[in-house]
Design a protein around this motif. Structure first.
Motif, mmCIF file in Angstrom:
data_model
loop_
_atom_site.group_PDB
_atom_site.id
_atom_site.type_symbol
_atom_site.label_atom_id
_atom_site.label_comp_id
_atom_site.label_asym_id
_atom_site.label_seq_id
_atom_site.Cartn_x
_atom_site.Cartn_y
_atom_site.Cartn_z
ATOM 1 N N MET A 51 0.829 -1.206 0.000
ATOM 2 C CA MET A 51 0.000 0.000 0.000
ATOM 3 C C MET A 51 0.861 1.252 0.000
ATOM 4 O O MET A 51 1.953 1.256 0.561
ATOM 5 N N ASN A 52 0.316 2.296 -0.583
ATOM 6 C CA ASN A 52 0.989 3.587 -0.630
ATOM 7 C C ASN A 52 0.351 4.512 0.391
ATOM 8 O O ASN A 52 -0.858 4.623 0.458
ATOM 9 N N TYR A 53 1.213 5.167 1.189
ATOM 10 C CA TYR A 53 0.750 6.150 2.167
ATOM 11 C C TYR A 53 1.349 7.509 1.863
ATOM 12 O O TYR A 53 2.029 8.099 2.670
ATOM 13 N N GLY A 54 1.118 8.010 0.669
ATOM 14 C CA GLY A 54 1.633 9.317 0.292
ATOM 15 C C GLY A 54 2.945 9.210 -0.453
ATOM 16 O O GLY A 54 3.409 8.131 -0.797
ATOM 17 N N ASP A 55 3.527 10.351 -0.729
ATOM 18 C CA ASP A 55 4.773 10.402 -1.495
ATOM 19 C C ASP A 55 5.897 9.653 -0.794
ATOM 20 O O ASP A 55 6.188 9.905 0.373
ATOM 21 N N ARG A 56 6.482 8.702 -1.521
ATOM 22 C CA ARG A 56 7.664 7.968 -1.063
ATOM 23 C C ARG A 56 7.474 7.229 0.265
ATOM 24 O O ARG A 56 8.385 7.137 1.067
ATOM 25 N N HIS A 57 6.283 6.744 0.513
ATOM 26 C CA HIS A 57 6.031 6.000 1.731
ATOM 27 C C HIS A 57 5.185 4.780 1.372
ATOM 28 O O HIS A 57 3.978 4.874 1.187
ATOM 29 N N TRP A 58 5.827 3.647 1.311
ATOM 30 C CA TRP A 58 5.167 2.396 0.955
ATOM 31 C C TRP A 58 5.233 1.424 2.125
ATOM 32 O O TRP A 58 6.213 1.393 2.869
ATOM 33 N N TYR A 59 4.194 0.645 2.277
ATOM 34 C CA TYR A 59 4.041 -0.328 3.352
ATOM 35 C C TYR A 59 3.713 -1.672 2.708
ATOM 36 O O TYR A 59 2.994 -1.730 1.711
ATOM 37 N N ALA A 60 4.221 -2.765 3.279
ATOM 38 C CA ALA A 60 3.873 -4.110 2.801
ATOM 39 C C ALA A 60 3.677 -5.012 4.001
ATOM 40 O O ALA A 60 4.328 -4.837 5.035
ATOM 41 N N ASP A 61 2.751 -5.958 3.856
ATOM 42 C CA ASP A 61 2.600 -6.959 4.908
ATOM 43 C C ASP A 61 2.302 -8.316 4.292
ATOM 44 O O ASP A 61 2.016 -8.427 3.104
ATOM 45 N N ILE A 62 2.415 -9.340 5.132
ATOM 46 C CA ILE A 62 2.103 -10.716 4.749
ATOM 47 C C ILE A 62 1.076 -11.216 5.744
ATOM 48 O O ILE A 62 1.268 -11.132 6.960
ATOM 49 N N ASP A 63 -0.028 -11.718 5.199
ATOM 50 C CA ASP A 63 -1.104 -12.196 6.052
ATOM 51 C C ASP A 63 -1.761 -13.404 5.399
ATOM 52 O O ASP A 63 -1.507 -13.713 4.243
ATOM 53 N N ASP A 64 -2.599 -14.054 6.159
ATOM 54 C CA ASP A 64 -3.389 -15.163 5.649
ATOM 55 C C ASP A 64 -4.478 -14.577 4.751
ATOM 56 O O ASP A 64 -5.218 -13.681 5.172
ATOM 57 N N ASP A 98 7.601 -1.064 6.789
ATOM 58 C CA ASP A 98 7.057 0.270 6.564
ATOM 59 C C ASP A 98 8.165 1.198 6.083
ATOM 60 O O ASP A 98 9.342 0.891 6.205
ATOM 61 N N HIS A 99 7.780 2.318 5.556
ATOM 62 C CA HIS A 99 8.700 3.367 5.107
ATOM 63 C C HIS A 99 9.603 2.936 3.958
ATOM 64 O O HIS A 99 10.774 3.333 3.902
ATOM 65 N N CYS A 100 9.087 2.121 3.051
ATOM 66 C CA CYS A 100 9.846 1.789 1.843
ATOM 67 C C CYS A 100 9.792 2.981 0.891
ATOM 68 O O CYS A 100 8.815 3.720 0.850
ATOM 69 N N ARG A 101 10.845 3.172 0.117
ATOM 70 C CA ARG A 101 10.925 4.322 -0.781
ATOM 71 C C ARG A 101 10.141 4.148 -2.066
ATOM 72 O O ARG A 101 9.823 5.124 -2.730
ATOM 73 N N SER A 102 9.844 2.905 -2.422
ATOM 74 C CA SER A 102 9.121 2.662 -3.668
ATOM 75 C C SER A 102 8.249 1.417 -3.526
ATOM 76 O O SER A 102 8.454 0.590 -2.635
ATOM 77 N N GLN A 103 7.314 1.303 -4.443
ATOM 78 C CA GLN A 103 6.471 0.122 -4.486
ATOM 79 C C GLN A 103 7.320 -1.114 -4.764
ATOM 80 O O GLN A 103 7.122 -2.163 -4.152
#
Length: 75
Positions: free
Chosen positions: A8-21, A35-40
């Motif tokens: 997911m994108n949370y604004g400019d240059r802030h990407w989040y990823a998770d792993i779930d069932d 959290d706080h990844c620079r790109s998708q």
């Protein structure tokens, strides 16, 4: 277990990823997140690396803990 990666994108240059069932109706307690990844691409690549590691643990029969179980802090 049917794991999935969500990015997911949370604004400019802030990407989040998770792993779930994939069957979990509550996406607020994943097995892993970053959290706080620079790109998708960075978020997806990081999550896929972790997913590969988790898959190996499941093949060995290990139990996967959710983030909330480990930290006590909701994501």
């Amino acid at each position: 277990m049917n794991l999935r990666v969500r990015v997911m994108n949370y604004g400019d240059r802030h990407w989040y990823a998770d792993i779930d069932d994939a069957d979990d109706p509550q996406p607020d307690d994943p097995f892993w997140y970053v959290d706080h990844c620079r790109s998708q691409a960075q978020a997806l690549e990081t999550a896929c690396i972790e997913l590969r590691l988790m898959s190996g643990r499941l093949v060995r029969g290990d139990h996967l803990d959710r983030v909330l179980e480990i930290t006590g802090v909701p994501v």
